[in-house]
Design a protein around this motif. Sequence first.
Motif, PDB file in Angstrom:
ATOM      1  N   ALA A 100      -5.716 -64.119 -19.301  1.00 29.37           N
ATOM      2  CA  ALA A 100      -4.657 -64.870 -19.981  1.00 29.37           C
ATOM      3  C   ALA A 100      -3.361 -64.773 -19.180  1.00 29.37           C
ATOM      4  CB  ALA A 100      -4.460 -64.343 -21.402  1.00 29.37           C
ATOM      5  N   GLN A 101      -3.069 -63.587 -18.641  1.00 26.93           N
ATOM      6  CA  GLN A 101      -1.874 -63.421 -17.814  1.00 26.93           C
ATOM      7  C   GLN A 101      -1.980 -64.274 -16.554  1.00 26.93           C
ATOM      8  OE1 GLN A 101       0.848 -61.691 -18.936  1.00 26.93           O
ATOM      9  NE2 GLN A 101      -0.465 -61.616 -20.730  1.00 26.93           N
ATOM     10  N   ARG A 102      -3.160 -64.302 -15.960  1.00 27.87           N
ATOM     11  CA  ARG A 102      -3.370 -65.116 -14.758  1.00 27.87           C
ATOM     12  C   ARG A 102      -3.137 -66.598 -15.056  1.00 27.87           C
ATOM     13  NH1 ARG A 102      -5.806 -63.920  -9.727  1.00 27.87           N
ATOM     14  NH2 ARG A 102      -5.150 -61.834  -9.237  1.00 27.87           N
TER      15      ARG A 102
ATOM     16  N   LEU B 221     -11.980 -65.527 -19.157  1.00 27.41           N
ATOM     17  CA  LEU B 221     -11.725 -65.544 -20.606  1.00 27.41           C
ATOM     18  C   LEU B 221     -13.032 -65.708 -21.379  1.00 27.41           C
ATOM     19  CD1 LEU B 221      -8.498 -67.733 -20.847  1.00 27.41           C
ATOM     20  CD2 LEU B 221      -8.698 -65.285 -21.330  1.00 27.41           C
ATOM     21  N   ALA B 222     -13.893 -66.595 -20.904  1.00 33.26           N
ATOM     22  CA  ALA B 222     -15.180 -66.806 -21.581  1.00 33.26           C
ATOM     23  C   ALA B 222     -16.018 -65.530 -21.573  1.00 33.26           C
ATOM     24  CB  ALA B 222     -15.944 -67.952 -20.913  1.00 33.26           C
ATOM     25  N   VAL B 223     -16.062 -64.848 -20.433  1.00 35.15           N
ATOM     26  CA  VAL B 223     -16.810 -63.588 -20.359  1.00 35.15           C
ATOM     27  C   VAL B 223     -16.166 -62.542 -21.264  1.00 35.15           C
ATOM     28  CG1 VAL B 223     -17.562 -61.701 -18.861  1.00 35.15           C
ATOM     29  CG2 VAL B 223     -17.701 -64.053 -18.049  1.00 35.15           C
ATOM     30  N   GLY B 224     -14.833 -62.515 -21.321  1.00 29.63           N
ATOM     31  CA  GLY B 224     -14.144 -61.589 -22.217  1.00 29.63           C
ATOM     32  C   GLY B 224     -14.547 -61.798 -23.667  1.00 29.63           C
ATOM     33  N   VAL B 225     -14.642 -63.055 -24.083  1.00 25.57           N
ATOM     34  CA  VAL B 225     -15.079 -63.358 -25.454  1.00 25.57           C
ATOM     35  C   VAL B 225     -16.514 -62.886 -25.665  1.00 25.57           C
ATOM     36  CG1 VAL B 225     -15.642 -65.251 -27.049  1.00 25.57           C
ATOM     37  CG2 VAL B 225     -13.465 -65.273 -25.794  1.00 25.57           C
TER      38      VAL B 225
ATOM     39  N   ARG C 151      -1.190 -67.794 -17.191  1.00 18.93           N
ATOM     40  CA  ARG C 151       0.257 -67.979 -17.377  1.00 18.93           C
ATOM     41  C   ARG C 151       1.013 -67.874 -16.049  1.00 18.93           C
ATOM     42  NH1 ARG C 151      -0.781 -64.436 -22.169  1.00 18.93           N
ATOM     43  NH2 ARG C 151      -0.751 -65.847 -23.944  1.00 18.93           N
ATOM     44  N   GLY C 152       0.285 -67.658 -14.970  1.00 15.72           N
ATOM     45  CA  GLY C 152       0.911 -67.584 -13.660  1.00 15.72           C
ATOM     46  C   GLY C 152       1.484 -66.227 -13.316  1.00 15.72           C
ATOM     47  N   ARG C 153       1.145 -65.233 -14.085  1.00 16.87           N
ATOM     48  CA  ARG C 153       1.657 -63.884 -13.825  1.00 16.87           C
ATOM     49  C   ARG C 153       0.757 -63.159 -12.830  1.00 16.87           C
ATOM     50  NH1 ARG C 153       2.782 -63.416 -19.974  1.00 16.87           N
ATOM     51  NH2 ARG C 153       4.838 -64.395 -20.040  1.00 16.87           N
ATOM     52  N   ALA C 154       1.361 -62.304 -12.038  1.00 14.10           N
ATOM     53  CA  ALA C 154       0.631 -61.540 -11.026  1.00 14.10           C
ATOM     54  C   ALA C 154      -0.045 -60.345 -11.685  1.00 14.10           C
ATOM     55  CB  ALA C 154       1.579 -61.073  -9.937  1.00 14.10           C
ATOM     56  N   VAL C 155      -1.357 -60.370 -11.718  1.00 11.59           N
ATOM     57  CA  VAL C 155      -2.136 -59.284 -12.310  1.00 11.59           C
ATOM     58  C   VAL C 155      -3.265 -58.959 -11.343  1.00 11.59           C
ATOM     59  CG1 VAL C 155      -3.623 -58.622 -14.227  1.00 11.59           C
ATOM     60  CG2 VAL C 155      -1.636 -60.049 -14.664  1.00 11.59           C
TER      61      VAL C 155
ATOM     62  N   MET D 172      -3.232 -72.122  -7.793  1.00  8.24           N
ATOM     63  CA  MET D 172      -4.282 -71.237  -8.305  1.00  8.24           C
ATOM     64  C   MET D 172      -5.292 -72.079  -9.080  1.00  8.24           C
ATOM     65  SD  MET D 172      -4.031 -68.234 -11.213  1.00  8.24           S
ATOM     66  CE  MET D 172      -3.518 -69.332 -12.498  1.00  8.24           C
ATOM     67  N   SER D 173      -6.541 -71.890  -8.776  1.00  3.98           N
ATOM     68  CA  SER D 173      -7.601 -72.561  -9.511  1.00  3.98           C
ATOM     69  C   SER D 173      -7.689 -71.983 -10.924  1.00  3.98           C
ATOM     70  CB  SER D 173      -8.931 -72.349  -8.785  1.00  3.98           C
ATOM     71  OG  SER D 173      -9.996 -72.764  -9.599  1.00  3.98           O
ATOM     72  N   ARG D 174      -7.905 -72.833 -11.886  1.00  5.16           N
ATOM     73  CA  ARG D 174      -8.007 -72.383 -13.278  1.00  5.16           C
ATOM     74  C   ARG D 174      -9.443 -72.011 -13.635  1.00  5.16           C
ATOM     75  NH1 ARG D 174      -3.769 -73.504 -16.587  1.00  5.16           N
ATOM     76  NH2 ARG D 174      -5.060 -73.925 -18.405  1.00  5.16           N
ATOM     77  N   LEU D 175     -10.394 -72.351 -12.775  1.00  4.96           N
ATOM     78  CA  LEU D 175     -11.804 -72.116 -13.094  1.00  4.96           C
ATOM     79  C   LEU D 175     -12.114 -70.642 -13.285  1.00  4.96           C
ATOM     80  CD1 LEU D 175     -14.610 -73.254 -13.519  1.00  4.96           C
ATOM     81  CD2 LEU D 175     -14.966 -73.129 -11.055  1.00  4.96           C
ATOM     82  N   ARG D 176     -11.679 -69.799 -12.375  1.00  9.26           N
ATOM     83  CA  ARG D 176     -12.006 -68.371 -12.487  1.00  9.26           C
ATOM     84  C   ARG D 176     -11.339 -67.707 -13.691  1.00  9.26           C
ATOM     85  NH1 ARG D 176     -13.174 -65.750  -6.624  1.00  9.26           N
ATOM     86  NH2 ARG D 176     -14.515 -67.419  -5.895  1.00  9.26           N
TER      87      ARG D 176
END
Length: 137
Positions: free
Chosen positions: A71-73, A10-14, A75-79, A1-5
């Motif tokens: 944040a869940q994504r 997270l940045a947009v959430g802030v 952590r590798g969680r399926a959301v 999984m790419s970490r970019l998205r």
Amino acid sequence: MSRLRPVLGLAVGVVLVVSSAMHSLMGWPGLHAALVAADTPSDLIAGLRIGWHFGGAMILTLGLVSLWSFAQRLRGRAVSLQALRAFAAAYALFGAYALVTGDLNPFFLIFVVPGVLLFVAAGEPAVAVRDALPLAA
């Protein structure tokens, strides 16, 4: 999984959480003062105040759900991000509507840009439901 998205999400959430605070805590007092100066009836001011703060609460909610989901994504969680895509599209489309009907005032990009960025961030393929649920024994 790419970490970019997820990091973009997270940045947009802030940005959304900060935007909600600015909207309700900084935006309303100025608007309220202008309405009072224009001798606007108090019941109309009350109705506008309620709608204004509802908007701030919804921006805050969208920001918090974005922060939690991405944040869940990370952590590798399926959301699933499908609902966020729908909200992001609505946010961006509202901004586009406001931009067009507001004489192309660039202020309304404050809705368009985060909406588009959130839509892009949430564009990562959703994990299939069967992959997200534990298998029955």
